[in-house]
Motif scaffolding. Structure first.
Motif, PDB file in Angstrom:
ATOM      1  N   PRO A  19       0.816  -1.208   0.000  1.00  0.00           N
ATOM      2  CA  PRO A  19       0.000   0.000   0.000  1.00  0.00           C
ATOM      3  C   PRO A  19       0.851   1.259   0.000  1.00  0.00           C
ATOM      4  CG  PRO A  19      -0.024  -1.036   2.158  1.00  0.00           C
ATOM      5  CD  PRO A  19       0.716  -1.964   1.251  1.00  0.00           C
ATOM      6  N   PRO A  20       0.238   2.423  -0.294  1.00  0.00           N
ATOM      7  CA  PRO A  20       0.985   3.675  -0.243  1.00  0.00           C
ATOM      8  C   PRO A  20       1.639   3.840   1.137  1.00  0.00           C
ATOM      9  CG  PRO A  20      -1.225   4.034  -1.122  1.00  0.00           C
ATOM     10  CD  PRO A  20      -1.180   2.615  -0.624  1.00  0.00           C
ATOM     11  N   GLY A  21       2.907   4.201   1.139  1.00  0.00           N
ATOM     12  CA  GLY A  21       3.615   4.408   2.401  1.00  0.00           C
ATOM     13  C   GLY A  21       4.270   3.176   2.975  1.00  0.00           C
ATOM     14  N   LYS A  76       8.043   1.007  -0.481  1.00  0.00           N
ATOM     15  CA  LYS A  76       8.459   0.404  -1.754  1.00  0.00           C
ATOM     16  C   LYS A  76       9.602   1.175  -2.404  1.00  0.00           C
ATOM     17  CE  LYS A  76       4.355   0.697  -3.516  1.00  0.00           C
ATOM     18  NZ  LYS A  76       3.579   1.260  -2.413  1.00  0.00           N
ATOM     19  N   GLY A  77       9.477   2.490  -2.466  1.00  0.00           N
ATOM     20  CA  GLY A  77      10.507   3.298  -3.121  1.00  0.00           C
ATOM     21  C   GLY A  77      11.855   3.189  -2.423  1.00  0.00           C
ATOM     22  N   THR A  78      11.841   3.267  -1.112  1.00  0.00           N
ATOM     23  CA  THR A  78      13.076   3.152  -0.332  1.00  0.00           C
ATOM     24  C   THR A  78      13.737   1.802  -0.563  1.00  0.00           C
ATOM     25  OG1 THR A  78      12.210   4.627   1.380  1.00  0.00           O
ATOM     26  CG2 THR A  78      14.010   3.153   2.026  1.00  0.00           C
ATOM     27  N   GLN A  79      12.959   0.744  -0.453  1.00  0.00           N
ATOM     28  CA  GLN A  79      13.514  -0.604  -0.605  1.00  0.00           C
ATOM     29  C   GLN A  79      13.925  -0.884  -2.054  1.00  0.00           C
ATOM     30  OE1 GLN A  79      14.477  -2.633   1.752  1.00  0.00           O
ATOM     31  NE2 GLN A  79      13.736  -1.235   3.334  1.00  0.00           N
ATOM     32  N   GLY A 100       4.700  -0.100  -8.242  1.00  0.00           N
ATOM     33  CA  GLY A 100       3.479   0.622  -8.588  1.00  0.00           C
ATOM     34  C   GLY A 100       2.770   0.041  -9.792  1.00  0.00           C
ATOM     35  N   PHE A 101       3.267  -1.060 -10.289  1.00  0.00           N
ATOM     36  CA  PHE A 101       2.666  -1.728 -11.440  1.00  0.00           C
ATOM     37  C   PHE A 101       3.030  -3.196 -11.394  1.00  0.00           C
ATOM     38  CE2 PHE A 101       2.228  -3.335 -15.654  1.00  0.00           C
ATOM     39  CZ  PHE A 101       1.153  -2.659 -16.172  1.00  0.00           C
ATOM     40  N   PRO A 102       2.125  -4.112 -11.641  1.00  0.00           N
ATOM     41  CA  PRO A 102       0.719  -3.906 -11.964  1.00  0.00           C
ATOM     42  C   PRO A 102      -0.095  -3.621 -10.704  1.00  0.00           C
ATOM     43  CG  PRO A 102       1.186  -6.253 -11.898  1.00  0.00           C
ATOM     44  CD  PRO A 102       2.490  -5.539 -11.668  1.00  0.00           C
ATOM     45  N   ARG A 103      -1.283  -3.068 -10.924  1.00  0.00           N
ATOM     46  CA  ARG A 103      -2.196  -2.794  -9.816  1.00  0.00           C
ATOM     47  C   ARG A 103      -3.511  -3.537  -9.968  1.00  0.00           C
ATOM     48  NH1 ARG A 103      -1.651   3.107  -7.275  1.00  0.00           N
ATOM     49  NH2 ARG A 103       0.597   3.157  -7.123  1.00  0.00           N
ATOM     50  N   GLU A 150       4.063  -5.723   3.879  1.00  0.00           N
ATOM     51  CA  GLU A 150       2.817  -5.733   4.643  1.00  0.00           C
ATOM     52  C   GLU A 150       2.956  -4.812   5.856  1.00  0.00           C
ATOM     53  OE1 GLU A 150       2.568  -9.956   5.255  1.00  0.00           O
ATOM     54  OE2 GLU A 150       1.700 -10.274   3.266  1.00  0.00           O
ATOM     55  N   VAL A 151       2.083  -3.778   5.919  1.00  0.00           N
ATOM     56  CA  VAL A 151       2.127  -2.760   6.965  1.00  0.00           C
ATOM     57  C   VAL A 151       0.693  -2.416   7.356  1.00  0.00           C
ATOM     58  CG1 VAL A 151       2.948  -0.442   7.559  1.00  0.00           C
ATOM     59  CG2 VAL A 151       4.228  -1.811   5.901  1.00  0.00           C
ATOM     60  N   GLU A 152       0.437  -2.257   8.664  1.00  0.00           N
ATOM     61  CA  GLU A 152      -0.905  -1.903   9.142  1.00  0.00           C
ATOM     62  C   GLU A 152      -1.302  -0.498   8.687  1.00  0.00           C
ATOM     63  OE1 GLU A 152      -1.468  -2.479  13.324  1.00  0.00           O
ATOM     64  OE2 GLU A 152      -0.487  -4.436  13.286  1.00  0.00           O
ATOM     65  N   ASP A 153      -2.603  -0.285   8.474  1.00  0.00           N
ATOM     66  CA  ASP A 153      -3.125   0.974   7.947  1.00  0.00           C
ATOM     67  C   ASP A 153      -2.706   2.194   8.759  1.00  0.00           C
ATOM     68  OD1 ASP A 153      -4.336  -0.637   6.102  1.00  0.00           O
ATOM     69  OD2 ASP A 153      -6.396  -0.150   6.679  1.00  0.00           O
ATOM     70  N   GLU A 154      -2.819   2.131  10.084  1.00  0.00           N
ATOM     71  CA  GLU A 154      -2.505   3.302  10.900  1.00  0.00           C
ATOM     72  C   GLU A 154      -1.034   3.688  10.791  1.00  0.00           C
ATOM     73  OE1 GLU A 154      -4.826   5.357  12.095  1.00  0.00           O
ATOM     74  OE2 GLU A 154      -6.170   3.911  11.152  1.00  0.00           O
ATOM     75  N   VAL A 155      -0.164   2.709  10.631  1.00  0.00           N
ATOM     76  CA  VAL A 155       1.264   2.988  10.434  1.00  0.00           C
ATOM     77  C   VAL A 155       1.453   3.689   9.085  1.00  0.00           C
ATOM     78  CG1 VAL A 155       3.559   1.946  10.136  1.00  0.00           C
ATOM     79  CG2 VAL A 155       2.000   1.051  11.881  1.00  0.00           C
ATOM     80  N   LEU A 156       0.732   3.233   8.074  1.00  0.00           N
ATOM     81  CA  LEU A 156       0.808   3.845   6.746  1.00  0.00           C
ATOM     82  C   LEU A 156       0.370   5.306   6.785  1.00  0.00           C
ATOM     83  CD1 LEU A 156      -0.812   0.978   4.651  1.00  0.00           C
ATOM     84  CD2 LEU A 156       1.625   1.554   4.728  1.00  0.00           C
ATOM     85  N   VAL A 157      -0.755   5.577   7.447  1.00  0.00           N
ATOM     86  CA  VAL A 157      -1.277   6.946   7.517  1.00  0.00           C
ATOM     87  C   VAL A 157      -0.240   7.859   8.169  1.00  0.00           C
ATOM     88  CG1 VAL A 157      -3.044   8.433   8.561  1.00  0.00           C
ATOM     89  CG2 VAL A 157      -3.714   6.264   7.491  1.00  0.00           C
TER      90      VAL A 157
END
Length: 190
Positions: free
Chosen positions: A9-11, A14-17, A86-89, A115-122
């Motif tokens: 998910p966003p956040g 992915k980009g860092t890794q 970011g692809f495929p989605r 895999e990351v929990e939603d609140e951590v992502l926000v």
């Protein structure tokens, strides 16, 4: 070639890794988000189209994304492999990616999902929004919508790649080094 779909998910990081894995394994990193942001900044026709969807927290239409991806892959004919970020989605995009790689006598080796929990992502995205200048990282309601879109429209890919025995879930919480070690264990066995 080692072709990886880096997913999450966003956040999720992915980009860092992807930047770390790119250097470690000498892979090409194709981030549709980065390509979209470049086109938006430079106000290209693709950028204007993509911006209208991104600003609403929606996905850019498949045709635009697939044509752009093909052009990016073509730029790297001698690559040892590609990290698709970011692809495929969607399942349709996954099928299009399979066809694109098959036309080059290649395939996706693995989908690795952070895999990351939603609140951590926000919280990660709100923090990133303070320095990124990205409007989609500064508004909590847009962030939550992006996460919802991810689950509603893209989580089905997990099953697509599981059916091919190519799905690997990795815990995306911890230090950057810890997460890199977890990802490397997967890549090393491909």
């Amino acid at each position: 070639m080692t072709n990886i779909v880096l997913f999450g998910p966003p956040g999720a990081g992915k980009g860092t890794q992807a930047d770390i894995l790119k250097k470690k394994y000498e892979l090409v990193h194709i981030s549709t988000g980065d390509v979209f942001r470049y086109n938006i900044k430079n106000e290209t026709e693709l950028g204007k189209t993509a911006k209208s969807f991104i600003d609403k927290g929606q996905l850019v239409p498949d045709e635009v994304t697939i044509n752009m991806l093909n052009a990016e892959v073509e730029k790297h004919p001698e690559a040892k492999g590609i990290i698709f970020d970011g692809f495929p989605r969607t399942e349709a995009q996954a099928g299009a990616l399979d066809k694109l790689l098959e036309s080059k006598n290649d395939s996706v080796n693995a989908m690795i999902a952070l895999e990351v929990e939603d609140e951590v992502l926000v919280q990660r995205l709100l923090e990133r929004g303070k320095t990124s200048g990205r409007a989609d990282d500064a508004d909590e309601s847009v962030i939550r919508n992006r996460i919802k879109v991810y689950y509603d429209e893209t989580a089905i890919l997990k099953n697509y790649y599981k059916k091919q025995d190519k799905y690997f879930g990795v815990d995306g919480v911890g230090s950057i080094d810890e997460i890199t070690q977890r990802l490397s264990k997967v890549v090393d066995q491909l």
